[in-house]
Design a protein around this motif. Structure first.
Motif, short mmCIF file in Angstrom:
data_model
loop_
_atom_site.label_atom_id
_atom_site.label_comp_id
_atom_site.label_asym_id
_atom_site.label_seq_id
_atom_site.Cartn_x
_atom_site.Cartn_y
_atom_site.Cartn_z
N THR A 116 -3.87 3.76 1.46
CA THR A 116 -5.61 3.48 1.48
C THR A 116 -5.84 1.98 1.57
O THR A 116 -6.71 1.63 2.32
CB THR A 116 -6.08 3.99 0.06
N SER A 117 -4.93 0.89 0.79
CA SER A 117 -5.29 -0.31 1.13
C SER A 117 -5.07 -0.77 2.59
O SER A 117 -5.71 -1.50 2.98
CB SER A 117 -4.30 -1.34 0.22
N SER A 152 0.83 -1.19 -0.07
CA SER A 152 0.00 0.05 -0.10
C SER A 152 0.93 1.27 -0.11
O SER A 152 0.97 1.95 1.00
CB SER A 152 -0.86 -0.07 1.32
N GLY A 158 -4.57 -0.23 -13.37
CA GLY A 158 -5.09 -0.58 -14.68
C GLY A 158 -6.03 -1.54 -14.79
O GLY A 158 -5.98 -2.48 -15.55
N THR A 191 0.26 4.29 -0.76
CA THR A 191 -0.26 5.65 -0.41
C THR A 191 -1.30 5.27 0.62
O THR A 191 -2.05 6.35 1.10
CB THR A 191 -0.70 6.30 -1.60
N GLU A 226 -8.50 7.15 -2.33
CA GLU A 226 -7.96 8.12 -2.79
C GLU A 226 -7.22 8.03 -4.03
O GLU A 226 -6.17 7.10 -3.94
CB GLU A 226 -7.45 9.30 -2.03
N VAL A 264 -5.49 -1.50 -7.05
CA VAL A 264 -5.89 -1.68 -8.48
C VAL A 264 -5.04 -0.71 -9.21
O VAL A 264 -5.07 0.43 -9.14
CB VAL A 264 -7.26 -1.64 -8.89
C1 FMN Z 1 -0.15 2.99 -11.86
C2 FMN Z 1 -1.57 3.15 -11.25
C3 FMN Z 1 -2.76 2.51 -11.97
C4 FMN Z 1 -3.99 3.11 -11.45
N1 FMN Z 1 -4.95 2.23 -12.19
C5 FMN Z 1 -6.35 2.49 -11.37
C6 FMN Z 1 -7.50 1.96 -12.02
O1 FMN Z 1 -7.37 1.04 -13.16
N2 FMN Z 1 -8.74 2.11 -11.45
C7 FMN Z 1 -8.69 2.78 -10.30
O2 FMN Z 1 -10.08 3.13 -10.06
N3 FMN Z 1 -7.88 3.52 -9.61
C8 FMN Z 1 -6.58 3.09 -10.14
N4 FMN Z 1 -5.38 3.65 -9.55
C9 FMN Z 1 -5.60 4.16 -8.24
C10 FMN Z 1 -5.27 3.39 -7.05
O3 FMN Z 1 -5.95 1.98 -7.21
C11 FMN Z 1 -5.82 3.94 -5.95
O4 FMN Z 1 -5.33 5.08 -5.54
C12 FMN Z 1 -5.42 3.05 -4.64
O5 FMN Z 1 -6.35 3.72 -3.49
C13 FMN Z 1 -4.10 3.18 -4.33
O6 FMN Z 1 -3.69 2.16 -2.87
P1 FMN Z 1 -2.72 2.39 -2.03
O7 FMN Z 1 -2.98 3.85 -1.29
O8 FMN Z 1 -2.63 1.30 -1.27
O9 FMN Z 1 -1.38 2.52 -2.67
C14 FMN Z 1 -4.24 3.43 -10.12
C15 FMN Z 1 -3.25 3.97 -9.77
C16 FMN Z 1 -1.86 3.88 -10.26
C17 FMN Z 1 -0.71 4.60 -9.37
#
Ligand code: FMN
Ligand code: SF4
Ligand code: SF4
Length: 260
Positions: A17-18, A13, A63, A15, A122, A61
């Motif tokens: 959120t997960s 995670s 892509g 950032t 977010e 997630v």
């Molecule tokens: C390279 C990349 C691709 C992403 N693709 C998607 C996506 O396909 N659909 C979506 O809704 N969010 C997408 N996101 C947003 C992340 O899924 C989202 O911000 C998530 O909360 C990040 O999790 P974390 O905070 O645990 O890192 C993407 C983010 C990144 C960096």
């Protein structure tokens, strides 16, 4: 099913959120013994044996698929039949085939999927100028995550055997577009404090030998934006052409979806 006393919370995670959602699910389960395995910075390959632990597996997630770095790091886990609660966390656009991919990965690691949820966090590309699911998970999301954890445990206590879990998604999974190397950059406001170096899950950032600036290896960068969000001076920026589109088109609030 046999009574369990330990919850294992596993997440990748960048950032956070997960991580927040996984912890809220763990709170909802409410077992006295909780173990956290943070794979965000963990590049080790030595096995982690998990036995008779109700395991939460959470990943972002990217892509419409599970973030590849998350899948790579989860390969250390040996489920030994432990029940798993699967969490795909996405930035309010869509999660497409991420949950089914996480499900299949969990099975191949030896877990028995018990329940699954797609939650909103977010978006990594969200900025104050172009917010995308800003501030999520909020209290409503976290309460839903706690409820989901509680219901998952109730399911475990109620059933005699775990039936195969059906989640949303397609096989074959959505194809990923070819990755183009890119990375955030620093503005003149950077005072080389090094916070972004510590926030980077792939060690793509370093302070230049003469200490004058930050250098980033774009071939290592997974565009997670952890460095952008960690910078205390808002001196780290990532230009993505998608940010404006996401801000404009995906501003209707999506709610968590759960599968039992
Ligand atoms: C390279 C990349 C691709 C992403 N693709 C998607 C996506 O396909 N659909 C979506 O809704 N969010 C997408 N996101 C947003 C992340 O899924 C989202 O911000 C998530 O909360 C990040 O999790 P974390 O905070 O645990 O890192 C993407 C983010 C990144 C960096
Ligand atoms: S966190 Fe911000 S100010 Fe500190 S080194 Fe990184 S970009 Fe520069
Ligand atoms: S340099 Fe890339 S991989 Fe490292 S934190 Fe920043 S966006 Fe993530």
């Amino acid at each position: 099913m046999n009574p369990l006393t330990t919850t294992r919370i596993v997440y990748f995670s960048p950032t956070h959120t997960s991580e927040k959602i996984a912890r809220a699910v763990g709170e909802g389960i409410g077992m006295p013994r909780r173990i956290e395995t943070d794979l965000t910075f963990d590049e080790s390959s030595s096995p982690i044996e998990i036995k008779n632990e109700l395991t939460i597996l959470a990943a972002p997630v990217y892509g419409g698929r599970v973030a590849p770095a998350a899948l790579k790091r989860m390969k250390r886990l040996k489920g030994n039949g432990s029940p798993a609660i699967l969490l795909a966390v996405y930035g309010n656009r869509d999660y497409e085939d991420a949950l089914i991919e996480l499900h299949d990965a969990a099975v191949s690691l030896g877990f028995t999927p018990l329940s699954a949820g797609a939650f909103v966090g977010e978006h990594s590309y969200s900025t104050p100028e172009l917010p995308i699911a800003e501030g999520r998970p909020d209290e409503t999301d976290l309460q839903k995550a706690r409820d989901f954890g509680k219901e998952s445990l109730q399911k475990w206590e109620r059933i005699a055997a775990v039936a195969p879990l059906k989640v949303k998604g397609n096989i074959p999974y959505k194809e990923l577009p070819p990755s183009r190397p890119a990375c955030p950059t620093c503005t003149d406001n950077c005072f080389v404090c090094g916070e972004c170096v510590d926030a980077c899950p792939t060690h793509a950032i370093r302070i230049a030998d003469d200490g004058s600036r930050i250098e980033t290896d774009m071939n290592l960068c997974i565009k997670c934006c952890a460095c952008v969000k960690a910078c205390p001076n808002r001196a780290r920026t990532f230009f993505s052409p998608f940010a404006a589109i996401l801000h404009e088109k995906f501003n209707t609030r999506r709610e968590p979806e759960v599968f039992f």
